[in-house]
Write a protein that holds these residues in place. Sequence first.
Motif, PDB file in Angstrom:
ATOM      1  N   VAL A   1       0.997  -1.000   0.027  1.00  0.00           N
ATOM      2  CA  VAL A   1      -0.150   0.103   0.161  1.00  0.00           C
ATOM      3  C   VAL A   1       1.066   1.194   0.095  1.00  0.00           C
ATOM      4  CG1 VAL A   1      -1.753   1.247   1.226  1.00  0.00           C
ATOM      5  CG2 VAL A   1      -1.790  -1.384   1.143  1.00  0.00           C
ATOM      6  N   ARG A   2       0.613   2.253  -0.766  1.00  0.00           N
ATOM      7  CA  ARG A   2       1.282   3.609  -0.665  1.00  0.00           C
ATOM      8  C   ARG A   2       0.776   4.363   0.406  1.00  0.00           C
ATOM      9  NH1 ARG A   2      -0.311   8.168  -2.803  1.00  0.00           N
ATOM     10  NH2 ARG A   2      -1.932   7.350  -4.222  1.00  0.00           N
ATOM     11  N   VAL A   3       1.651   4.553   1.320  1.00  0.00           N
ATOM     12  CA  VAL A   3       1.534   5.016   2.691  1.00  0.00           C
ATOM     13  C   VAL A   3       2.037   6.354   2.909  1.00  0.00           C
ATOM     14  CG1 VAL A   3       1.463   4.803   5.158  1.00  0.00           C
ATOM     15  CG2 VAL A   3       0.950   2.699   3.604  1.00  0.00           C
ATOM     16  N   THR A   4       1.178   7.467   3.341  1.00  0.00           N
ATOM     17  CA  THR A   4       1.616   8.659   3.958  1.00  0.00           C
ATOM     18  C   THR A   4       1.329   8.889   5.220  1.00  0.00           C
ATOM     19  OG1 THR A   4       1.186   9.413   1.779  1.00  0.00           O
ATOM     20  CG2 THR A   4       1.625  11.107   3.359  1.00  0.00           C
ATOM     21  N   LEU A   5       2.360   8.958   6.041  1.00  0.00           N
ATOM     22  CA  LEU A   5       2.108   9.162   7.529  1.00  0.00           C
ATOM     23  C   LEU A   5       2.375  10.362   8.021  1.00  0.00           C
ATOM     24  CD1 LEU A   5       1.657   7.594  10.360  1.00  0.00           C
ATOM     25  CD2 LEU A   5       4.241   6.902  10.270  1.00  0.00           C
ATOM     26  N   ILE A   6       1.465  10.803   8.721  1.00  0.00           N
ATOM     27  CA  ILE A   6       1.492  12.372   9.023  1.00  0.00           C
ATOM     28  C   ILE A   6       1.193  12.555  10.529  1.00  0.00           C
ATOM     29  CG2 ILE A   6       0.682  14.794   8.904  1.00  0.00           C
ATOM     30  CD1 ILE A   6      -0.498  13.660   6.247  1.00  0.00           C
ATOM     31  N   ASP A   7       2.202  13.423  11.373  1.00  0.00           N
ATOM     32  CA  ASP A   7       1.892  13.710  12.799  1.00  0.00           C
ATOM     33  C   ASP A   7       2.558  15.092  13.186  1.00  0.00           C
ATOM     34  OD1 ASP A   7       2.014  13.503  15.622  1.00  0.00           O
ATOM     35  OD2 ASP A   7       1.271  11.385  15.525  1.00  0.00           O
TER      36      ASP A   7
ATOM     37  N   GLY B   1       6.180  16.512  12.490  1.00  0.00           N
ATOM     38  CA  GLY B   1       5.931  18.007  12.972  1.00  0.00           C
ATOM     39  C   GLY B   1       5.024  18.806  11.985  1.00  0.00           C
ATOM     40  N   ALA B   2       4.105  17.732  11.203  1.00  0.00           N
ATOM     41  CA  ALA B   2       3.288  18.281  10.232  1.00  0.00           C
ATOM     42  C   ALA B   2       1.776  18.455  10.657  1.00  0.00           C
ATOM     43  CB  ALA B   2       3.339  17.427   8.852  1.00  0.00           C
ATOM     44  N   THR B   3       0.833  19.303  10.166  1.00  0.00           N
ATOM     45  CA  THR B   3      -0.315  19.353  10.764  1.00  0.00           C
ATOM     46  C   THR B   3      -1.241  19.550   9.560  1.00  0.00           C
ATOM     47  OG1 THR B   3       0.102  20.738  12.742  1.00  0.00           O
ATOM     48  CG2 THR B   3      -2.218  20.724  12.090  1.00  0.00           C
ATOM     49  N   VAL B   4      -2.265  18.553   9.513  1.00  0.00           N
ATOM     50  CA  VAL B   4      -3.306  18.561   8.326  1.00  0.00           C
ATOM     51  C   VAL B   4      -4.243  19.701   8.578  1.00  0.00           C
ATOM     52  CG1 VAL B   4      -5.175  17.250   7.227  1.00  0.00           C
ATOM     53  CG2 VAL B   4      -2.959  16.016   8.114  1.00  0.00           C
TER      54      VAL B   4
ATOM     55  N   ARG C   1      -4.056  18.459   2.739  1.00  0.00           N
ATOM     56  CA  ARG C   1      -3.277  19.434   2.741  1.00  0.00           C
ATOM     57  C   ARG C   1      -2.692  19.495   4.051  1.00  0.00           C
ATOM     58  NH1 ARG C   1      -3.830  24.677   3.383  1.00  0.00           N
ATOM     59  NH2 ARG C   1      -6.074  24.564   3.151  1.00  0.00           N
ATOM     60  N   TRP C   2      -1.311  19.757   4.214  1.00  0.00           N
ATOM     61  CA  TRP C   2      -0.604  19.733   5.619  1.00  0.00           C
ATOM     62  C   TRP C   2       0.367  20.930   5.398  1.00  0.00           C
ATOM     63  CZ3 TRP C   2      -0.061  15.279   2.620  1.00  0.00           C
ATOM     64  CH2 TRP C   2       1.157  15.040   2.396  1.00  0.00           C
ATOM     65  N   ARG C   3       0.697  21.225   6.619  1.00  0.00           N
ATOM     66  CA  ARG C   3       1.736  22.207   6.915  1.00  0.00           C
ATOM     67  C   ARG C   3       2.959  21.696   7.538  1.00  0.00           C
ATOM     68  NH1 ARG C   3       2.073  27.043   4.791  1.00  0.00           N
ATOM     69  NH2 ARG C   3      -0.018  27.230   4.526  1.00  0.00           N
ATOM     70  N   GLY C   4       4.366  21.506   7.099  1.00  0.00           N
ATOM     71  CA  GLY C   4       5.288  21.274   8.005  1.00  0.00           C
ATOM     72  C   GLY C   4       5.984  22.028   8.751  1.00  0.00           C
ATOM     73  N   PRO C   5       6.723  21.425   9.885  1.00  0.00           N
ATOM     74  CA  PRO C   5       7.389  22.249  10.609  1.00  0.00           C
ATOM     75  C   PRO C   5       8.173  23.584  10.374  1.00  0.00           C
ATOM     76  CG  PRO C   5       8.624  20.266  10.468  1.00  0.00           C
ATOM     77  CD  PRO C   5       7.401  20.399   9.693  1.00  0.00           C
TER      78      PRO C   5
ATOM     79  N   GLU D   1       3.885  23.746   2.727  1.00  0.00           N
ATOM     80  CA  GLU D   1       2.988  23.166   2.386  1.00  0.00           C
ATOM     81  C   GLU D   1       2.965  21.648   1.721  1.00  0.00           C
ATOM     82  OE1 GLU D   1      -0.794  24.101  -0.186  1.00  0.00           O
ATOM     83  OE2 GLU D   1      -0.776  25.190   1.480  1.00  0.00           O
ATOM     84  N   GLY D   2       2.445  20.661   2.023  1.00  0.00           N
ATOM     85  CA  GLY D   2       2.590  19.441   1.404  1.00  0.00           C
ATOM     86  C   GLY D   2       0.960  18.962   1.058  1.00  0.00           C
TER      87      GLY D   2
END
Length: 463
Positions: A195-201, A231-234, A247-251, A255-256
Motif C-alpha cells: 500500500v502506498r502510505v503517507t504518515l503524518i503527525d 511535525g506536520a499538521t493537516v 493538505r498539511w503544513r510542515g514544521p 505546504e504538502g
Amino acid sequence: MREIACDVAVIGAGTAGIAAHAAATRAGARAVLIERGPGGTTCARVGCMPSKLLIAAARAAQDARAAGQFGIVVAGVRVDGAAVMGRLRAERDRFVASVLSGLERIPAELRLAGSARFADATTLLVDDHTRVAARSVVIATGSSPGVPPVLEAVADRVLTTDTLFERATLPESLAVLGAGPVGVEIAQAMARLGVRVTLIDPAPAVGGARDPEVAACAAALIGEALDLHLGATVEAAEAVPDGVRLRWRGPDGAEGHATVERVLAAAGRPPNLAGLDLARAGLDRDEAGLPDFNPQTLQCGSAPVFLAGDVNREHPVLHEAQRQGWVAGGNAARFPQVEAPEPWPSLAMVFTDPEMAAVGRRFEARAAREWVIGEASFADQGRARVMGRAAGLMRVYAEPDGRLLGGEMVGPGVEHLAHTLAVALQEGWTAATFLDRPFYHPTLEEGLQSAVKAIADRTGGTR
C-alpha cells in the motif's frame, strides 16, 4: 423495572472490566457485569490482536523480499490483499470467541446487557429495564477512536481501528494521521504489504519516542518504507473522485499535499464516558469530564467508585488494564478499605520492524544531565548481523550510583530486551547487579548487556 442488589457493579466487559469482576468475585463479593456491546475486548476485536495479525503478514512479505541477502532467491512476492484480510478476521474472530466463551461462564443473572448510567453514586440504571443497587461501582468502559474535526468533510472515506479490519481487501493508498504506536504499526505494515502510505503527525517523533537519539534512529528506519511527515499538521481534507486530497503544513512552514484512497484516523482514543451521567454520581471531574482518581487505588475521591483500564487514560495497554481491573475490583469489594499496590515499572512497546520499546523512567533533557547513559548500537551487534537485521539503537539510563532507571530502544527483538530491563528495574538492580547475571552468546540480549556495561564502566561497577 427489574431490581438487582449486589456488592459490586462493573460497567464494561473489556479487559479491565472482566478482571475487575473476577477480582471482586474472588474477594467474596456478589458482582454484576454490565456490557452494552459489542463484547470481546478492544484488544481482541480491534486492537492488539488484529493489528499484530496485519504486522505478521507484512513481516512475511518483507522476509521474502529480503531473503536474497542470505543467498536465497525468491522469484517474486505478490500480496493477496483479500487473503491477508481474510486470515486476519478469521484469527481475530477466534480470539474474540475465546473472550466471549469466558464471559458465558459468569452466571446469567450476574450479566446484564445494556447501557448503564448513574442515578446516584451507588445506583445504576441499565437502559430502561434494570435498576442495580450496589455498594460500590467500577467504571471500565474503555475508549473509542477519535476522528479529528478536519476530517469531518470526508467522514465517509475515513477509517478507524474499529472499521479498518472489516475491509475486504487492502486499499491502494492510505494516509495515516497519527504516528503514535498504533498509527506507526499499521502504517509500516500496510506499506510492506504494497500500500502506498503517507504518515503524518504534528509530533516530532514516531511511536511516542522521547529520547532524541532513539527517536531519530527510529524515524530514519521506519521512514524507509513510507512517506513520513513529522511535525506536520493537516489543515484541509476534501473528497475527490479517486479518494481524499489532504493538505498539511510542515514544521518549516512548507505546504504538502497527497491524494489517497482512504484516511486512517489514528490520533487517539478518547475515554467512553458519555451517557454515564457522572454528575449524578457526585464525582469531581476535569475539563474533559474525566473523574479525579487515585492512580494507585483507582478510587474516585472518597466515593465508592473506581476507574480502571483505558477509560482513565493512565496506561492504555492490556497488561496495565488487566492489573488495574484486579486492583479496582478488589478495592471495590473491600470498600471502604482500599489498598494501594506499588506500580509496575512503565513498559511500552511498538511492534514495528525494528521494534521500539520504552521502560521505566522516560527521557527528560533536564533530568538526563544528571544521569549516566549507556548506549549500544545494533549495527555492530553480533546476533543482529547474523540475522540480517543489524540496525537500531538502545540507550539505558542510571543514577550516578549505578542504579538503573529505565531506557529506550529501537531494534530487533527489543520486546524481549525490554522485559529483561523491566524486571531489573522492579528489583532495584544496579548496573553491577545486572551484569552479574548470565548472558548467553550469541544473543540479542548481549546488546543490552553492552549498554549496561557502559554504565558500569562509568560508575565503578564493572566486575
